[in-house]
Design a protein around this motif. Structure first.
Motif, PDB file in Angstrom:
ATOM      1  N   VAL A  14       0.854  -1.176   0.000  1.00 14.56           N
ATOM      2  CA  VAL A  14       0.000   0.000   0.000  1.00 14.56           C
ATOM      3  C   VAL A  14       0.894   1.232   0.000  1.00 14.56           C
ATOM      4  O   VAL A  14       1.754   1.396   0.860  1.00 14.56           O
ATOM      5  CB  VAL A  14      -0.950   0.009   1.217  1.00 14.56           C
ATOM      6  N   ASN A  15       0.686   2.070  -0.993  1.00 12.73           N
ATOM      7  CA  ASN A  15       1.457   3.301  -1.113  1.00 12.73           C
ATOM      8  C   ASN A  15       0.937   4.321  -0.101  1.00 12.73           C
ATOM      9  O   ASN A  15      -0.213   4.753  -0.197  1.00 12.73           O
ATOM     10  CB  ASN A  15       1.317   3.849  -2.543  1.00 12.73           C
ATOM     11  N   LEU A  22      -4.772   3.286   4.892  1.00  8.51           N
ATOM     12  CA  LEU A  22      -4.573   1.849   4.702  1.00  8.51           C
ATOM     13  C   LEU A  22      -3.122   1.463   4.958  1.00  8.51           C
ATOM     14  O   LEU A  22      -2.846   0.413   5.546  1.00  8.51           O
ATOM     15  CB  LEU A  22      -5.013   1.434   3.295  1.00  8.51           C
ATOM     16  N   ALA A  23      -2.190   2.301   4.547  1.00  2.56           N
ATOM     17  CA  ALA A  23      -0.777   2.029   4.818  1.00  2.56           C
ATOM     18  C   ALA A  23      -0.522   2.031   6.320  1.00  2.56           C
ATOM     19  O   ALA A  23       0.203   1.175   6.842  1.00  2.56           O
ATOM     20  CB  ALA A  23       0.111   3.056   4.119  1.00  2.56           C
ATOM     21  N   GLU A  64      -6.191  -8.204   2.873  1.00  2.00           N
ATOM     22  CA  GLU A  64      -7.430  -7.513   2.506  1.00  2.00           C
ATOM     23  C   GLU A  64      -7.208  -6.009   2.395  1.00  2.00           C
ATOM     24  O   GLU A  64      -7.803  -5.349   1.537  1.00  2.00           O
ATOM     25  CB  GLU A  64      -8.540  -7.825   3.511  1.00  2.00           C
ATOM     26  N   ILE A  65      -6.354  -5.462   3.242  1.00  2.77           N
ATOM     27  CA  ILE A  65      -6.036  -4.036   3.164  1.00  2.77           C
ATOM     28  C   ILE A  65      -5.354  -3.736   1.830  1.00  2.77           C
ATOM     29  O   ILE A  65      -5.653  -2.732   1.178  1.00  2.77           O
ATOM     30  CB  ILE A  65      -5.176  -3.600   4.365  1.00  2.77           C
ATOM     31  N   LYS A  66      -4.453  -4.612   1.429  1.00  2.00           N
ATOM     32  CA  LYS A  66      -3.779  -4.452   0.136  1.00  2.00           C
ATOM     33  C   LYS A  66      -4.810  -4.449  -0.989  1.00  2.00           C
ATOM     34  O   LYS A  66      -4.761  -3.611  -1.898  1.00  2.00           O
ATOM     35  CB  LYS A  66      -2.768  -5.580  -0.049  1.00  2.00           C
ATOM     36  N   LEU A  67      -5.762  -5.371  -0.936  1.00  2.00           N
ATOM     37  CA  LEU A  67      -6.814  -5.436  -1.955  1.00  2.00           C
ATOM     38  C   LEU A  67      -7.715  -4.204  -1.917  1.00  2.00           C
ATOM     39  O   LEU A  67      -8.144  -3.710  -2.971  1.00  2.00           O
ATOM     40  CB  LEU A  67      -7.637  -6.712  -1.771  1.00  2.00           C
ATOM     41  N   ALA A  72      -9.442   0.952  -4.413  1.00  2.00           N
ATOM     42  CA  ALA A  72      -9.536   2.409  -4.332  1.00  2.00           C
ATOM     43  C   ALA A  72      -8.753   3.052  -5.473  1.00  2.00           C
ATOM     44  O   ALA A  72      -9.214   4.025  -6.085  1.00  2.00           O
ATOM     45  CB  ALA A  72      -9.034   2.901  -2.974  1.00  2.00           C
ATOM     46  N   ASN A  73      -7.586   2.513  -5.755  1.00  2.00           N
ATOM     47  CA  ASN A  73      -6.757   3.058  -6.834  1.00  2.00           C
ATOM     48  C   ASN A  73      -7.453   2.910  -8.192  1.00  2.00           C
ATOM     49  O   ASN A  73      -7.399   3.807  -9.028  1.00  2.00           O
ATOM     50  CB  ASN A  73      -5.387   2.382  -6.859  1.00  2.00           C
TER      51      ASN A  73
END
Length: 77
Positions: A14-15, A22-23, A64-67, A72-73
C-alpha cells in the motif's frame, strides 16, 4: 517492510502517499504481529494455538487491506 505469519510472507504494497490510512493500518498489523510473537515466546509457545490463529487472521487482514487499496486506486481515489 514485510511480515511472516504461519509461513506466509506478505509485503507491504500500500502506497502511503495514495492510501495513507490503509498504509497506516498495515503498519499497525505488523506491530500487532510482533507483539503476538513476543507473547508466544514469553509463554513458551503454549497458548493453545490461539496466538497462531490470531497471526493467521492478522495476515488475512493485511492482505485484505492491500486489496482495498488496489480497489480504491482503480476507482480513482
Amino acid at each position: 517492510l514485510g511480515l511472516v505469519a504461519c509461513g506466509v510472507t506478505v509485503a507491504q504494497n500500500v502506497n502511503p502517499n495514495r492510501n495513507p490510512n490503509l498504509a497506516a493500518a498495515q503498519v499497525l498489523i505488523e506491530q500487532a504481529m510482533e507483539k503476538v510473537t513476543v507473547a508466544q515466546r514469553a509463554n513458551e509457545y503454549d497458548m493453545g494455538g490461539h496466538a497462531a490463529k490470531a497471526k493467521e487472521l492478522l495476515s488475512q487482514a493485511y492482505s485484505e487491506i492491500k486489496l482495498a487499496a488496489r480497489a480504491a486506486n482503480r476507482n480513482g481515489h
